[in-house]
Design a protein around this motif. Structure first.
Motif, PDB file in Angstrom:
ATOM      1  N   UNK A   1      -0.269  10.474   1.925  1.00  0.00           N
ATOM      2  CA  UNK A   1      -0.814   9.951   3.284  1.00  0.00           C
ATOM      3  C   UNK A   1      -1.925   9.475   3.212  1.00  0.00           C
ATOM      4  N   UNK A   2      -3.113  10.152   2.793  1.00  0.00           N
ATOM      5  CA  UNK A   2      -4.664  10.022   2.859  1.00  0.00           C
ATOM      6  C   UNK A   2      -4.761   8.892   1.771  1.00  0.00           C
ATOM      7  N   UNK A   3      -3.909   8.660   0.704  1.00  0.00           N
ATOM      8  CA  UNK A   3      -4.314   7.541  -0.196  1.00  0.00           C
ATOM      9  C   UNK A   3      -3.740   6.468   0.407  1.00  0.00           C
TER      10      UNK A   3
ATOM     11  N   UNK B   1       1.199   6.097  -7.304  1.00  0.00           N
ATOM     12  CA  UNK B   1       0.152   6.835  -7.691  1.00  0.00           C
ATOM     13  C   UNK B   1       0.090   8.216  -7.596  1.00  0.00           C
ATOM     14  N   UNK B   2       0.909   8.778  -6.739  1.00  0.00           N
ATOM     15  CA  UNK B   2       1.194  10.238  -6.611  1.00  0.00           C
ATOM     16  C   UNK B   2       2.636  10.720  -6.788  1.00  0.00           C
ATOM     17  N   UNK B   3       3.353   9.869  -7.481  1.00  0.00           N
ATOM     18  CA  UNK B   3       4.694  10.238  -7.872  1.00  0.00           C
ATOM     19  C   UNK B   3       4.660  11.618  -8.744  1.00  0.00           C
ATOM     20  N   UNK B   4       3.797  11.839  -9.605  1.00  0.00           N
ATOM     21  CA  UNK B   4       3.791  13.227 -10.372  1.00  0.00           C
ATOM     22  C   UNK B   4       3.695  14.433  -9.560  1.00  0.00           C
TER      23      UNK B   4
ATOM     24  N   UNK C   1       0.664  -1.186  -0.033  1.00  0.00           N
ATOM     25  CA  UNK C   1      -0.018   0.043  -0.094  1.00  0.00           C
ATOM     26  C   UNK C   1       0.996   1.410   0.204  1.00  0.00           C
ATOM     27  N   UNK C   2       1.804   1.089   0.729  1.00  0.00           N
ATOM     28  CA  UNK C   2       3.047   2.424   0.575  1.00  0.00           C
ATOM     29  C   UNK C   2       3.475   2.624  -0.544  1.00  0.00           C
TER      30      UNK C   2
END
Length: 182
Positions: free
Chosen positions: A84-86, A11-14, A4-5
Motif C-alpha cells: 500500500x505504501x508503494x 514489485x512486492x510479490x516476493x 500503479x496498483x
C-alpha cells in the motif's frame, strides 16, 4: 491507477510468495513489535513492556497491531502495508507531477522514476517502513503547499496538516530529513 496498483503488487510479490524473510533486519523488528502489541490488546495501553518498558507513543505499530489482532499474521500485515505504501508513493508523485506539468505521460513517468529508484528500493528492501511512509507522502505535502499558495483553498491547509500529523505520528522526525535528496 490500475497501472500503479499492478506495479505495486508486482514489485512486492516476493513478500507474499517467497518462503524466506523478504526484507532486512528492520522487517523482523516490525513483525515482532506488531505481534507483541497485538497480544493482550497491548496496542491500546500507554505503557509498553518492550525492552525495559517505556511510554508508548502513537506510531504505525498501533493500527498495524489492530489489524493483526484480526488477521493474526504480522508478516502478512506488514507485507500488505508495504504494498500500500508503494502504491501511495506512485500515486502521490503522479498527482504532484500532473499538477505541475498538466501532462498525463509526464506524470506517469515521474511517478515511475520516483517510486522505482534505487534510493527508495533500498529503504523498502531494508524494511525501513517509517522512511517509506515519509517518502510516499512528501509529494502530497508539496502538492497541498502549492494549492495553498495558488488557490487560497480552505481545505488544503487542513489536508496539509493531516499529512504532517501522519508523518509525525507514524515516523520519527529525523526520517523526514532522509526524504530530502542532497
Amino acid at each position: 491507477f490500475y497501472l500503479f496498483a499492478i506495479a505495486s503488487f508486482v514489485l512486492t510479490r516476493e513478500y507474499y510468495f517467497s518462503p524466506g524473510i523478504p526484507l532486512g533486519n528492520d522487517y523482523l523488528g516490525w513483525v515482532a513489535r506488531i505481534q507483541q502489541f497485538s497480544e493482550n490488546n497491548e496496542m491500546l495501553s500507554v505503557w509498553s513492556d518492550w525492552g525495559f518498558g517505556l511510554v508508548q507513543p502513537f506510531s504505525a505499530h498501533i493500527p498495524l497491531s489492530l489489524i493483526n489482532s484480526v488477521v493474526n499474521n504480522p508478516s502478512l500485515v506488514l507485507s500488505i502495508t508495504i504494498t500500500i505504501v508503494l502504491f501511495v508513493t506512485f500515486s502521490s508523485m503522479y498527482f504532484l507531477a500532473k499538477h505541475l506539468s498538466k501532462s498525463t505521460l509526464a506524470a506517469v513517468l515521474a511517478a515511475i522514476v520516483f517510486a522505482c529508484n534505487q534510493y527508495a528500493f533500498s529503504r523498502f528492501a531494508s524494511g525501513h517502513l517509517p522512511f517509506s511512509i515519509g517518502y510516499a507522502l512528501l509529494p502530497l505535502i508539496m502538492l497541498f503547499y502549492f494549492h495553498i499558495l495558488n488557490e487560497r483553498s480552505r481545505s488544503s491547509p487542513i489536508f496539509l496538516l493531516l499529512i504532517f500529523w501522519v508523518i509525525t505520528a507514524f515516523t520519527r522526525l529525523d526520517i523526514i530529513l532522509y526524504s530530502i535528496p542532497l
